[in-house]
Design an enzyme around this catalytic site. Structure first.
Site, short mmCIF file in Angstrom:
data_model
loop_
_atom_site.label_atom_id
_atom_site.label_comp_id
_atom_site.label_asym_id
_atom_site.label_seq_id
_atom_site.Cartn_x
_atom_site.Cartn_y
_atom_site.Cartn_z
N ASP A 93 20.72 50.87 49.27
CA ASP A 93 20.83 49.43 49.09
C ASP A 93 21.24 48.84 50.43
O ASP A 93 22.40 48.91 50.83
CB ASP A 93 21.88 49.13 48.00
CG ASP A 93 22.13 47.65 47.81
OD1 ASP A 93 21.76 46.85 48.69
OD2 ASP A 93 22.73 47.28 46.79
N PHE A 147 28.28 47.54 44.94
CA PHE A 147 27.74 46.30 44.39
C PHE A 147 26.24 46.30 44.62
O PHE A 147 25.79 46.42 45.76
CB PHE A 147 28.38 45.08 45.05
CG PHE A 147 27.92 43.78 44.43
CD1 PHE A 147 28.56 43.28 43.31
CD2 PHE A 147 26.86 43.08 44.95
CE1 PHE A 147 28.15 42.10 42.72
CE2 PHE A 147 26.43 41.89 44.37
CZ PHE A 147 27.08 41.40 43.25
N LYS A 180 18.85 39.24 51.47
CA LYS A 180 19.76 38.43 52.28
C LYS A 180 19.14 37.96 53.59
O LYS A 180 18.40 36.99 53.63
CB LYS A 180 21.06 39.19 52.52
CG LYS A 180 21.99 39.23 51.29
CD LYS A 180 23.35 39.81 51.64
CE LYS A 180 24.31 39.85 50.46
NZ LYS A 180 24.80 38.52 50.05
#
Length: 405
Positions: free
Chosen positions: A225, A140, A254
């Site tokens: 990532d 993702f 995040k």
């Protein structure tokens, strides 16, 4: 419609685009790892806004940074720089492999920048034929059309018309499949060092070494990532530091803002030189408010006290989940690292992860899922040990409720 009355979950369906299906609970206040809803119900937060609230709710250092910067300057166009952005970029460079930083607002935007940079780098140095991006099943990488196409879950990218081309998906941790596919046409290999949304799946050390070696052999870039794994989540500032592999490009978001929107792409001077003036940009990237908070986050997180504490809390949470499982026999394993853990449901409870999440909410625990078969836990990196114990007690009651039917 007036908003001078109590706002309810029903109003979501009236005024919001229906791409989310939020819980009936509407939190209104948080402190540390506790949250209270409109009715005054208290929750222990094992979700952390999906690995975002790395220092819990309303941490004094972050609140102080927001107030202080909020009385100075809020926004500048990128025709000017600002002091918080320069300070945060300097900290990131000093703490990592990187020499250059690009700021954005979300993980998807950081990944979009990374992918565009990889394509531009390959075009400039090797020509238009070198455009293949290799990514992995269950990955993702965000919800922009480019990043969702690179992500390895077709359900998120199907149904929006023709997808970006020259993207290849391979099984994660499969060295043979990677060896068979990578070539001189490959411009980048992109992966999460620990897949989050895909089910809390660790990258094997040998697989990571193979990724680095094959990329080097074929003049391809390695993109990590670290949107979910970064900023202390696994007990190091970034997950690559736990491995033998250093990426060429790293993305972070995040937890970087502890709940305030900010993201960054990190890379080397040589690679960064290919994003020349005008090739990419962001209105809010490097926003002074966001960067001021990011500075405060790094000052707290990037310390031995917090990073070592992550490992101690991991063990407490892992041991507690295993003890629950010894009693109720619902998991095959607890996997992951640091405070990114997943309890994998056994055959009897396949497809029911949301049932455990809902039961947890009813018992005063906020947790997450990572697909239909994994319950995900991403609490604050500084969650008090007493809150871990209380959260586990509430989760055990939730498990008992699901098992009892």
């Amino acid at each position: 419609m007036s908003v001078n009355h109590k706002l309810t979950r029903a109003q979501f369906d009236e005024v919001m685009v229906p791409n989310y299906a939020p819980s009936a609970v509407i939190p209104v206040r948080g402190e540390g790892s506790r949250v209270w809803d409109q009715e005054g119900n208290e929750f222990v937060d094992f979700a952390g806004g999906i690995a975002v609230n790395c220092l819990g709710h309303c941490h004094p250092a972050l609140v102080g940074a927001l107030k202080e910067q909020g009385e100075k300057i809020w926004h500048l166009a990128n025709v000017m720089t600002n002091e918080p952005a320069l300070a945060l970029a300097t900290k990131l460079v000093e703490a990592t492999f990187a020499e250059k930083v690009y700021f954005a607002n979300s993980g998807a935007e950081a990944n979009e920048a990374a992918l565009k940079l990889a394509r531009r780098y390959a075009l400039d140095k090797f020509g238009a034929e070198k455009d293949q991006i290799i990514a992995f099943d269950k990955a993702f990488h965000g919800r922009t059309f480019f990043t969702v196409s690179v992500g390895g879950q077709a359900a998120y990218s199907d149904g929006f018309g023709p997808k970006p081309q020259s993207i290849t998906h391979l099984p994660f941790n499969d060295i043979a499949a990677l060896e068979a596919e990578v070539s001189d046409k490959t411009c980048a290999i992109m992966l999460e060092p620990l897949q989050g949304e895909g089910g809390i799946i660790d990258a094997d050390p040998e697989f990571l070494r193979a990724v680095r070696a094959l990329a080097d052999k074929h003049n391809a870039l390695v993109i990590f990532d670290e949107v979910q794994t970064g900023v202390g989540r696994l007990g190091e500032l970034y997950a690559y530091m736990r491995t033998e592999v250093t990426p060429d490009i790293l993305t972070t978001a995040k937890a970087l803002g502890g709940g305030f929107p900010i993201a960054a792409m990190l890379t080397t001077t040589e690679i960064a030189s290919h994003l020349k003036i005008g090739t990419h940009g962001s209105t809010y990237g490097g926003n002074p408010l966001a960067c001021a908070i990011g500075n405060a986050v790094l000052d707290v997180v990037n310390t031995p006290e917090v990073l070592d504490g992550v490992k101690r809390r991991e063990q407490l949470l892992r041991d507690g989940l295993n003890q629950i499982n010894e009693k109720y026999h619902v998991f095959t394993e607890v996997r992951g690292q640091g405070l990114l853990l997943g309890a994998v449901l056994n055959e009897q409870y396949q497809g029911r992860s949301k049932d455990f999440l809902v039961a947890g909410t009813s018992e005063g625990l906020m947790c997450l899922i990572a697909g239909p078969n994994v319950i995900r836990f991403t609490p604050s990196l500084v969650i008090p040990e007493a809150d871990i114990a209380e959260g586990l007690a509430r989760f055990e009651r939730a498990v008992a409720k699901v098992v009892a039917g």
